[in-house]
Design a protein around this motif. Structure first.
Motif, PDB file in Angstrom:
ATOM      1  N   GLY A  59     -13.820 -17.031  17.638  1.00 45.35           N
ATOM      2  CA  GLY A  59     -15.438 -17.917  16.656  1.00 45.35           C
ATOM      3  C   GLY A  59     -16.121 -16.359  15.958  1.00 45.35           C
ATOM      4  N   ALA A  60     -15.111 -15.348  16.543  1.00 44.98           N
ATOM      5  CA  ALA A  60     -15.406 -13.858  15.594  1.00 44.98           C
ATOM      6  C   ALA A  60     -14.158 -13.141  14.325  1.00 44.98           C
ATOM      7  CB  ALA A  60     -15.298 -13.198  17.057  1.00 44.98           C
ATOM      8  N   MET A  61     -14.949 -12.814  13.905  1.00 44.45           N
ATOM      9  CA  MET A  61     -14.437 -12.437  12.162  1.00 44.45           C
ATOM     10  C   MET A  61     -13.616 -11.168  12.960  1.00 44.45           C
ATOM     11  SD  MET A  61     -13.879 -12.695   9.210  1.00 44.45           S
ATOM     12  CE  MET A  61     -15.366 -13.522   8.668  1.00 44.45           C
ATOM     13  N   VAL A  62     -11.976 -10.425  12.724  1.00 44.75           N
ATOM     14  CA  VAL A  62     -11.294  -9.675  12.783  1.00 44.75           C
ATOM     15  C   VAL A  62     -10.750  -9.229  11.524  1.00 44.75           C
ATOM     16  CG1 VAL A  62      -9.714  -9.021  13.732  1.00 44.75           C
ATOM     17  CG2 VAL A  62     -10.961 -10.351  14.514  1.00 44.75           C
ATOM     18  N   PHE A  63     -11.117  -8.020  11.066  1.00 46.07           N
ATOM     19  CA  PHE A  63     -10.453  -7.745   9.737  1.00 46.07           C
ATOM     20  C   PHE A  63      -8.792  -7.000  10.492  1.00 46.07           C
ATOM     21  CE2 PHE A  63     -14.857  -6.808   7.475  1.00 46.07           C
ATOM     22  CZ  PHE A  63     -14.987  -7.744   7.561  1.00 46.07           C
ATOM     23  N   LEU A  64      -8.746  -7.193   8.820  1.00 40.41           N
ATOM     24  CA  LEU A  64      -7.042  -6.392   9.285  1.00 40.41           C
ATOM     25  C   LEU A  64      -6.355  -5.634   7.797  1.00 40.41           C
ATOM     26  CD1 LEU A  64      -4.431  -6.539  10.940  1.00 40.41           C
ATOM     27  CD2 LEU A  64      -3.894  -8.970  10.050  1.00 40.41           C
ATOM     28  N   ASN A  65      -5.700  -4.771   7.957  1.00 39.63           N
ATOM     29  CA  ASN A  65      -4.524  -3.936   6.989  1.00 39.63           C
ATOM     30  C   ASN A  65      -3.757  -3.269   6.807  1.00 39.63           C
ATOM     31  OD1 ASN A  65      -7.694  -2.364   6.665  1.00 39.63           O
ATOM     32  ND2 ASN A  65      -5.624  -1.158   6.369  1.00 39.63           N
ATOM     33  N   ASP A  66      -2.824  -3.221   6.349  1.00 39.88           N
ATOM     34  CA  ASP A  66      -1.273  -2.689   6.126  1.00 39.88           C
ATOM     35  C   ASP A  66      -2.067  -1.341   5.694  1.00 39.88           C
ATOM     36  OD1 ASP A  66       1.320  -3.955   6.385  1.00 39.88           O
ATOM     37  OD2 ASP A  66       0.364  -4.848   4.830  1.00 39.88           O
ATOM     38  N   ASP A  67      -0.543   0.105   6.749  1.00 43.10           N
ATOM     39  CA  ASP A  67      -1.245   1.115   6.960  1.00 43.10           C
ATOM     40  C   ASP A  67      -1.124   1.342   5.568  1.00 43.10           C
ATOM     41  OD1 ASP A  67      -2.135   3.718   7.930  1.00 43.10           O
ATOM     42  OD2 ASP A  67       0.044   4.029   8.957  1.00 43.10           O
ATOM     43  N   PHE A  68      -2.371   2.388   5.682  1.00 43.11           N
ATOM     44  CA  PHE A  68      -1.899   3.141   3.877  1.00 43.11           C
ATOM     45  C   PHE A  68      -2.513   4.957   3.921  1.00 43.11           C
ATOM     46  CE2 PHE A  68      -3.122  -1.539   2.849  1.00 43.11           C
ATOM     47  CZ  PHE A  68      -2.613  -0.743   1.381  1.00 43.11           C
ATOM     48  N   PRO A  69      -1.309   5.566   4.820  1.00 45.62           N
ATOM     49  CA  PRO A  69      -1.680   7.214   5.031  1.00 45.62           C
ATOM     50  C   PRO A  69      -1.753   7.995   3.945  1.00 45.62           C
ATOM     51  CG  PRO A  69       0.549   6.365   5.673  1.00 45.62           C
ATOM     52  CD  PRO A  69       0.589   5.106   4.446  1.00 45.62           C
ATOM     53  N   GLU A  70      -1.964   7.133   2.555  1.00 45.68           N
ATOM     54  CA  GLU A  70      -2.638   8.286   1.005  1.00 45.68           C
ATOM     55  C   GLU A  70      -3.366   8.335   1.259  1.00 45.68           C
ATOM     56  OE1 GLU A  70      -0.236   3.587  -0.032  1.00 45.68           O
ATOM     57  OE2 GLU A  70      -0.298   5.344   1.846  1.00 45.68           O
ATOM     58  N   PHE A  71      -4.569   6.667   2.194  1.00 44.78           N
ATOM     59  CA  PHE A  71      -5.370   7.039   1.962  1.00 44.78           C
ATOM     60  C   PHE A  71      -6.927   7.122   3.071  1.00 44.78           C
ATOM     61  CE2 PHE A  71      -4.493   3.902  -0.659  1.00 44.78           C
ATOM     62  CZ  PHE A  71      -5.166   4.314  -2.682  1.00 44.78           C
ATOM     63  N   ASN A  72      -5.926   8.295   4.131  1.00 44.03           N
ATOM     64  CA  ASN A  72      -5.913   8.752   5.236  1.00 44.03           C
ATOM     65  C   ASN A  72      -5.648   9.807   5.454  1.00 44.03           C
ATOM     66  OD1 ASN A  72      -7.770   7.952   7.450  1.00 44.03           O
ATOM     67  ND2 ASN A  72      -5.769   7.881   9.146  1.00 44.03           N
ATOM     68  N   ASP A  73      -5.600  10.708   4.969  1.00 35.67           N
ATOM     69  CA  ASP A  73      -5.413  12.722   4.298  1.00 35.67           C
ATOM     70  C   ASP A  73      -3.733  12.147   4.961  1.00 35.67           C
ATOM     71  OD1 ASP A  73      -7.587  13.396   4.186  1.00 35.67           O
ATOM     72  OD2 ASP A  73      -8.748  13.736   6.053  1.00 35.67           O
ATOM     73  N   GLY A  74      -2.759  11.349   4.495  1.00 38.53           N
ATOM     74  CA  GLY A  74      -1.871  11.154   4.706  1.00 38.53           C
ATOM     75  C   GLY A  74      -1.567  11.232   6.502  1.00 38.53           C
ATOM     76  N   LYS A  75      -2.280  10.118   6.883  1.00 35.94           N
ATOM     77  CA  LYS A  75      -1.531  10.549   8.288  1.00 35.94           C
ATOM     78  C   LYS A  75      -1.950   8.407   8.359  1.00 35.94           C
ATOM     79  CE  LYS A  75      -4.077  14.195   9.875  1.00 35.94           C
ATOM     80  NZ  LYS A  75      -5.446  14.700  10.440  1.00 35.94           N
ATOM     81  N   ALA A  76      -0.575   8.830   9.425  1.00 34.70           N
ATOM     82  CA  ALA A  76      -0.681   7.025   9.532  1.00 34.70           C
ATOM     83  C   ALA A  76      -2.072   6.770  10.542  1.00 34.70           C
ATOM     84  CB  ALA A  76       0.850   6.613  10.110  1.00 34.70           C
ATOM     85  N   SER A  77      -2.465   4.882  10.475  1.00 32.43           N
ATOM     86  CA  SER A  77      -2.931   5.340  11.644  1.00 32.43           C
ATOM     87  C   SER A  77      -3.102   3.893  12.571  1.00 32.43           C
ATOM     88  CB  SER A  77      -4.355   5.173  11.121  1.00 32.43           C
ATOM     89  OG  SER A  77      -4.782   3.733  10.027  1.00 32.43           O
ATOM     90  N   THR A  78      -2.039   3.378  12.345  1.00 31.43           N
ATOM     91  CA  THR A  78      -1.405   2.089  13.506  1.00 31.43           C
ATOM     92  C   THR A  78      -1.391   2.444  14.955  1.00 31.43           C
ATOM     93  OG1 THR A  78       0.707   2.605  13.242  1.00 31.43           O
ATOM     94  CG2 THR A  78      -0.279   1.302  11.794  1.00 31.43           C
TER      95      THR A  78
END
Length: 151
Positions: free
Chosen positions: A54-73
Protein backbone atom coordinates in the motif's frame (compact mmCIF):
# COMPACT_ATOMS: atom_id res chain seq x y z
CA UNK A 1 -1.79 16.57 -18.77
CA UNK A 2 -1.38 15.31 -15.21
CA UNK A 3 -3.41 16.88 -12.41
CA UNK A 4 -1.44 18.70 -9.75
CA UNK A 5 -1.25 16.65 -6.55
CA UNK A 6 0.71 17.99 -3.60
CA UNK A 7 -0.36 15.33 -1.11
CA UNK A 8 2.32 15.16 1.63
CA UNK A 9 4.20 11.88 1.54
CA UNK A 10 7.50 10.24 2.34
CA UNK A 11 8.67 7.87 -0.41
CA UNK A 12 11.75 5.62 -0.42
CA UNK A 13 13.66 6.09 -3.68
CA UNK A 14 15.78 3.08 -4.63
CA UNK A 15 18.69 3.25 -7.05
CA UNK A 16 19.61 -0.02 -8.77
CA UNK A 17 21.42 -1.50 -11.71
CA UNK A 18 18.74 -2.77 -14.15
CA UNK A 19 15.61 -1.08 -12.84
CA UNK A 20 13.40 -3.01 -15.28
CA UNK A 21 14.59 -6.30 -13.74
CA UNK A 22 14.14 -4.80 -10.25
CA UNK A 23 10.50 -3.94 -11.01
CA UNK A 24 9.93 -7.54 -12.09
CA UNK A 25 11.67 -8.85 -8.95
CA UNK A 26 9.65 -6.61 -6.59
CA UNK A 27 6.44 -7.75 -8.29
CA UNK A 28 7.35 -11.43 -7.78
CA UNK A 29 8.92 -11.02 -4.33
CA UNK A 30 6.66 -8.48 -2.61
CA UNK A 31 3.55 -8.24 -4.79
CA UNK A 32 4.50 -4.77 -6.03
CA UNK A 33 2.01 -3.01 -8.26
CA UNK A 34 3.81 -1.03 -10.93
CA UNK A 35 2.42 2.49 -11.34
CA UNK A 36 4.83 4.31 -13.71
CA UNK A 37 7.80 3.31 -15.87
CA UNK A 38 9.71 6.13 -17.64
CA UNK A 39 12.55 4.97 -19.89
CA UNK A 40 15.25 7.40 -20.96
CA UNK A 41 16.73 7.64 -24.46
CA UNK A 42 19.20 4.81 -23.75
CA UNK A 43 16.49 2.49 -22.36
CA UNK A 44 17.55 2.87 -18.73
CA UNK A 45 14.69 3.85 -16.43
CA UNK A 46 14.96 7.47 -15.31
CA UNK A 47 11.95 6.98 -13.03
CA UNK A 48 9.54 4.28 -11.97
CA UNK A 49 7.04 4.02 -9.18
CA UNK A 50 5.27 1.08 -7.57
CA UNK A 51 3.13 0.29 -4.56
CA UNK A 52 4.24 -2.30 -2.05
CA UNK A 53 2.08 -3.03 1.00
CA UNK A 54 0.00 0.00 0.00
CA UNK A 55 3.01 2.36 0.12
CA UNK A 56 4.63 4.17 -2.79
CA UNK A 57 8.24 3.33 -3.68
CA UNK A 58 10.27 5.13 -6.36
CA UNK A 59 12.98 3.40 -8.37
CA UNK A 60 15.49 4.29 -11.08
CA UNK A 61 18.60 3.02 -12.77
CA UNK A 62 21.94 4.32 -11.58
CA UNK A 63 23.09 7.48 -13.35
CA UNK A 64 26.57 8.34 -12.04
CA UNK A 65 26.80 11.16 -14.61
CA UNK A 66 24.16 13.04 -12.60
CA UNK A 67 25.76 12.25 -9.21
CA UNK A 68 29.25 13.78 -9.40
CA UNK A 69 30.37 10.75 -11.42
CA UNK A 70 29.67 8.36 -8.54
CA UNK A 71 27.51 5.25 -8.65
CA UNK A 72 24.91 5.15 -5.88
CA UNK A 73 23.64 1.57 -5.84
CA UNK A 74 24.07 -0.46 -2.64
CA UNK A 75 26.55 -2.69 -4.50
CA UNK A 76 28.68 0.31 -5.53
CA UNK A 77 28.52 1.76 -2.01
CA UNK A 78 29.38 -1.52 -0.27
CA UNK A 79 25.91 -1.97 1.24
CA UNK A 80 22.70 -0.12 1.99
CA UNK A 81 22.30 2.18 4.99
CA UNK A 82 18.51 1.74 5.08
CA UNK A 83 16.37 -1.34 5.64
CA UNK A 84 12.86 -1.24 4.18
CA UNK A 85 10.34 -2.81 6.57
CA UNK A 86 7.27 -4.76 5.43
CA UNK A 87 4.79 -5.68 8.15
CA UNK A 88 1.65 -7.74 7.74
CA UNK A 89 0.02 -11.17 7.84
CA UNK A 90 1.54 -14.43 6.55
CA UNK A 91 5.15 -13.42 7.07
CA UNK A 92 6.28 -17.01 6.47
CA UNK A 93 4.65 -17.03 3.04
CA UNK A 94 5.94 -13.55 2.19
CA UNK A 95 9.47 -14.42 3.32
CA UNK A 96 9.49 -17.60 1.21
CA UNK A 97 8.07 -15.71 -1.78
CA UNK A 98 10.98 -13.25 -1.57
CA UNK A 99 13.49 -16.12 -1.41
CA UNK A 100 11.82 -17.89 -4.33
CA UNK A 101 12.09 -14.67 -6.36
CA UNK A 102 15.85 -14.46 -5.72
CA UNK A 103 16.36 -12.69 -2.38
CA UNK A 104 18.95 -14.03 0.06
CA UNK A 105 18.63 -14.43 3.82
CA UNK A 106 20.39 -11.86 6.00
CA UNK A 107 18.61 -12.84 9.25
CA UNK A 108 16.48 -15.97 9.39
CA UNK A 109 12.78 -15.60 10.07
CA UNK A 110 12.25 -16.25 13.80
CA UNK A 111 9.88 -15.38 16.64
CA UNK A 112 11.35 -12.42 18.52
CA UNK A 113 11.06 -11.36 22.16
CA UNK A 114 9.18 -8.18 21.19
CA UNK A 115 6.28 -10.24 19.81
CA UNK A 116 6.99 -10.25 16.08
CA UNK A 117 8.02 -13.06 13.78
CA UNK A 118 10.82 -11.21 11.98
CA UNK A 119 13.53 -11.78 9.38
CA UNK A 120 15.64 -9.84 6.89
CA UNK A 121 16.43 -10.52 3.22
CA UNK A 122 18.67 -8.80 0.69
CA UNK A 123 17.28 -8.35 -2.79
CA UNK A 124 19.44 -9.07 -5.88
CA UNK A 125 20.10 -5.33 -6.20
CA UNK A 126 21.61 -4.93 -2.71
CA UNK A 127 18.67 -3.44 -0.78
CA UNK A 128 17.69 -4.99 2.57
CA UNK A 129 14.06 -5.72 3.47
CA UNK A 130 12.83 -6.75 6.90
CA UNK A 131 9.59 -8.71 7.01
CA UNK A 132 7.49 -9.09 10.15
CA UNK A 133 4.15 -10.18 11.53
CA UNK A 134 3.03 -9.58 15.10
CA UNK A 135 2.33 -13.02 16.57
CA UNK A 136 1.82 -12.20 20.25
CA UNK A 137 1.14 -9.23 22.47
CA UNK A 138 4.04 -8.31 24.70
CA UNK A 139 4.03 -5.81 27.54
CA UNK A 140 6.59 -3.04 26.98
CA UNK A 141 8.08 -3.73 30.43
CA UNK A 142 8.77 -7.31 29.32
CA UNK A 143 10.47 -6.03 26.15
CA UNK A 144 12.63 -3.62 28.17
CA UNK A 145 13.54 -6.36 30.63
CA UNK A 146 14.55 -8.68 27.77
CA UNK A 147 16.68 -5.92 26.24
CA UNK A 148 18.46 -5.21 29.53
CA UNK A 149 19.14 -8.95 29.92
CA UNK A 150 20.73 -9.04 26.46
CA UNK A 151 17.66 -10.24 24.53
Amino acid sequence: MMAIDNTPMLVPHLVVDDAAAALDFYTRAFGAEEMVRMPGPDGKLIHASMRINGAMVFLNDDFPEFNDGKASTPTALGGASVTIHLHGPDVDGRFQRALDAGATVVNALEDQFWGDRYGVVRDPFGHQWSLAETVREVDMNEVLAQMSDGG
